[in-house]
Motif scaffolding. Structure first.
Motif, PDB file in Angstrom:
ATOM      1  N   MET A   1       0.957  -1.316  -0.088  1.00 31.36           N
ATOM      2  CA  MET A   1      -0.192  -0.740  -0.445  1.00 31.36           C
ATOM      3  C   MET A   1       1.047   1.759  -0.023  1.00 31.36           C
ATOM      4  O   MET A   1       0.561   2.394  -0.284  1.00 31.36           O
ATOM      5  N   ASN A   2       1.360   1.176   0.797  1.00 33.66           N
ATOM      6  CA  ASN A   2       2.572   2.048   1.220  1.00 33.66           C
ATOM      7  C   ASN A   2       3.407   2.811  -0.268  1.00 33.66           C
ATOM      8  O   ASN A   2       3.861   4.209  -0.531  1.00 33.66           O
ATOM      9  N   THR A   3       4.026   1.713  -0.916  1.00 37.69           N
ATOM     10  CA  THR A   3       4.141   2.092  -2.070  1.00 37.69           C
ATOM     11  C   THR A   3       3.156   2.912  -3.203  1.00 37.69           C
ATOM     12  O   THR A   3       3.921   3.085  -4.078  1.00 37.69           O
ATOM     13  N   PHE A   4       2.059   2.233  -3.381  1.00 35.82           N
ATOM     14  CA  PHE A   4       1.189   3.005  -4.211  1.00 35.82           C
ATOM     15  C   PHE A   4       0.515   3.834  -3.464  1.00 35.82           C
ATOM     16  O   PHE A   4       1.028   4.851  -4.568  1.00 35.82           O
ATOM     17  N   VAL A   5       0.546   4.406  -2.228  1.00 37.27           N
ATOM     18  CA  VAL A   5       0.507   5.679  -2.228  1.00 37.27           C
ATOM     19  C   VAL A   5       1.847   6.338  -2.477  1.00 37.27           C
ATOM     20  O   VAL A   5       1.137   8.180  -2.819  1.00 37.27           O
ATOM     21  N   ILE A  21      -5.286  15.048  -3.085  1.00 38.94           N
ATOM     22  CA  ILE A  21      -4.307  14.078  -3.695  1.00 38.94           C
ATOM     23  C   ILE A  21      -5.828  13.213  -2.224  1.00 38.94           C
ATOM     24  O   ILE A  21      -5.715  12.774  -2.932  1.00 38.94           O
ATOM     25  N   ILE A  22      -5.637  13.685  -1.166  1.00 42.67           N
ATOM     26  CA  ILE A  22      -5.196  12.850  -0.212  1.00 42.67           C
ATOM     27  C   ILE A  22      -6.770  12.714  -0.735  1.00 42.67           C
ATOM     28  O   ILE A  22      -7.790  11.599   0.232  1.00 42.67           O
ATOM     29  N   PHE A  23      -7.419  13.365  -0.728  1.00 43.71           N
ATOM     30  CA  PHE A  23      -9.234  13.287  -0.774  1.00 43.71           C
ATOM     31  C   PHE A  23      -9.922  11.819  -1.780  1.00 43.71           C
ATOM     32  O   PHE A  23     -10.349  11.496  -1.291  1.00 43.71           O
ATOM     33  N   LEU A  24      -9.068  12.091  -2.406  1.00 48.70           N
ATOM     34  CA  LEU A  24      -9.397  10.889  -3.871  1.00 48.70           C
ATOM     35  C   LEU A  24      -8.898   9.605  -3.314  1.00 48.70           C
ATOM     36  O   LEU A  24      -9.136   8.747  -3.714  1.00 48.70           O
ATOM     37  N   ILE A  25      -7.024   9.424  -3.198  1.00 47.25           N
ATOM     38  CA  ILE A  25      -6.735   8.726  -2.740  1.00 47.25           C
ATOM     39  C   ILE A  25      -7.585   7.509  -1.403  1.00 47.25           C
ATOM     40  O   ILE A  25      -7.928   6.487  -0.823  1.00 47.25           O
ATOM     41  N   SER A  26      -8.141   9.402  -0.526  1.00 44.39           N
ATOM     42  CA  SER A  26      -9.168   8.358   0.745  1.00 44.39           C
ATOM     43  C   SER A  26     -10.384   7.650   0.286  1.00 44.39           C
ATOM     44  O   SER A  26     -11.089   7.152   0.909  1.00 44.39           O
ATOM     45  N   MET A  27     -11.005   8.026  -1.438  1.00 48.32           N
ATOM     46  CA  MET A  27     -12.189   7.039  -1.897  1.00 48.32           C
ATOM     47  C   MET A  27     -11.854   5.976  -2.446  1.00 48.32           C
ATOM     48  O   MET A  27     -12.758   5.513  -2.565  1.00 48.32           O
ATOM     49  N   ILE A  57     -11.709  11.527   6.017  1.00 43.97           N
ATOM     50  CA  ILE A  57     -12.652  10.873   6.557  1.00 43.97           C
ATOM     51  C   ILE A  57     -14.121  11.396   5.789  1.00 43.97           C
ATOM     52  O   ILE A  57     -14.429  10.071   5.009  1.00 43.97           O
ATOM     53  N   ILE A  58     -13.750  12.432   5.431  1.00 48.39           N
ATOM     54  CA  ILE A  58     -15.101  12.536   4.130  1.00 48.39           C
ATOM     55  C   ILE A  58     -15.418  11.641   2.934  1.00 48.39           C
ATOM     56  O   ILE A  58     -15.647  10.865   1.715  1.00 48.39           O
ATOM     57  N   GLY A  59     -13.482  12.015   2.586  1.00 54.94           N
ATOM     58  CA  GLY A  59     -12.793  11.207   0.923  1.00 54.94           C
ATOM     59  C   GLY A  59     -13.666   9.246   1.528  1.00 54.94           C
ATOM     60  O   GLY A  59     -14.227   8.539   0.602  1.00 54.94           O
ATOM     61  N   ASN A  60     -12.930   8.878   2.964  1.00 62.43           N
ATOM     62  CA  ASN A  60     -13.406   8.202   2.879  1.00 62.43           C
ATOM     63  C   ASN A  60     -14.873   7.630   2.492  1.00 62.43           C
ATOM     64  O   ASN A  60     -15.219   6.303   2.583  1.00 62.43           O
ATOM     65  N   LEU A  61     -15.868   7.929   3.496  1.00 63.87           N
ATOM     66  CA  LEU A  61     -17.105   8.351   4.016  1.00 63.87           C
ATOM     67  C   LEU A  61     -17.650   7.717   2.582  1.00 63.87           C
ATOM     68  O   LEU A  61     -19.008   7.657   2.338  1.00 63.87           O
TER      69      LEU A  61
END
Length: 168
Positions: A1-5, A21-27, A57-61
């Motif tokens: 996962m870390n390599t992909f991130v 970027i972090i929003f999209l990754i979290s989705m 949190i918003i991106g994940n949910l």
């Protein structure tokens, strides 16, 4: 996962804002909030923690209600398409492997499954398992929220505590 991130952050970094970027990754399934907070950490994008947490949190949910409501129909449709049938069976088999603790412990089993950052766990997988177990949304979504909150605490300590000390 870390390599992909790391690959995603280096590919998108400088082209779009770190917060996006972090929003999209979290989705994304598999990466989710865990990947978003890793990307936000001082080691990569250096997004301040108080800004990164709500974004992740918003991106994940955001996709979770759709997963809870539609996964059964989508998997049934995929099973009818020869090219996608194998993938749909793989998803069901993966969900079956993870349903034990959720069936046994219900709400708290789902919350811990989503919250403990191990490979193959998280809000997406928890939502799929909850949906395939026919858990009511009004019971499963709050459990997923608790799990995401737990994952947020754990990953914040890892991303900003441990990685912050190493790279800050």
């Amino acid at each position: 996962m870390n390599t992909f991130v790391q690959a995603l952050t280096s590919a998108l970094g400088g082209k779009i804002p770190g917060e996006l970027i972090i929003f999209l990754i979290s989705m994304l399934p598999v990466l989710e909030l865990r990947g978003g907070l890793l990307a936000a950490s001082p080691a990569l994008l250096n997004v301040p923690i108080l800004r990164a947490i709500p974004i992740c949190i918003i991106g994940n949910l955001l996709p979770i209600p759709f997963v809870l409501l539609l996964v059964e129909r989508v998997l049934a449709w995929m099973e009818g398409v020869p090219v996608l049938g194998g993938f749909a069976h793989w998803i069901r088999a993966r969900a079956d492997r993870n349903k034990g603790q959720i069936e046994t412990y219900g709400f708290w089993g789902l919350a811990l499954f989503v919250g403990i950052p191990l490979p193959g766990t998280g809000a997406w997988t928890g939502s799929i398992v909850a949906s395939l177990l026919h858990m009511r949304i009004r019971r499963s979504f709050p459990a997923i929220l608790v799990g995401v909150a737990l994952a947020t605490v754990i990953m914040s300590i890892i991303s900003y505590g441990l990685l912050g000390v190493l790279f800050g």
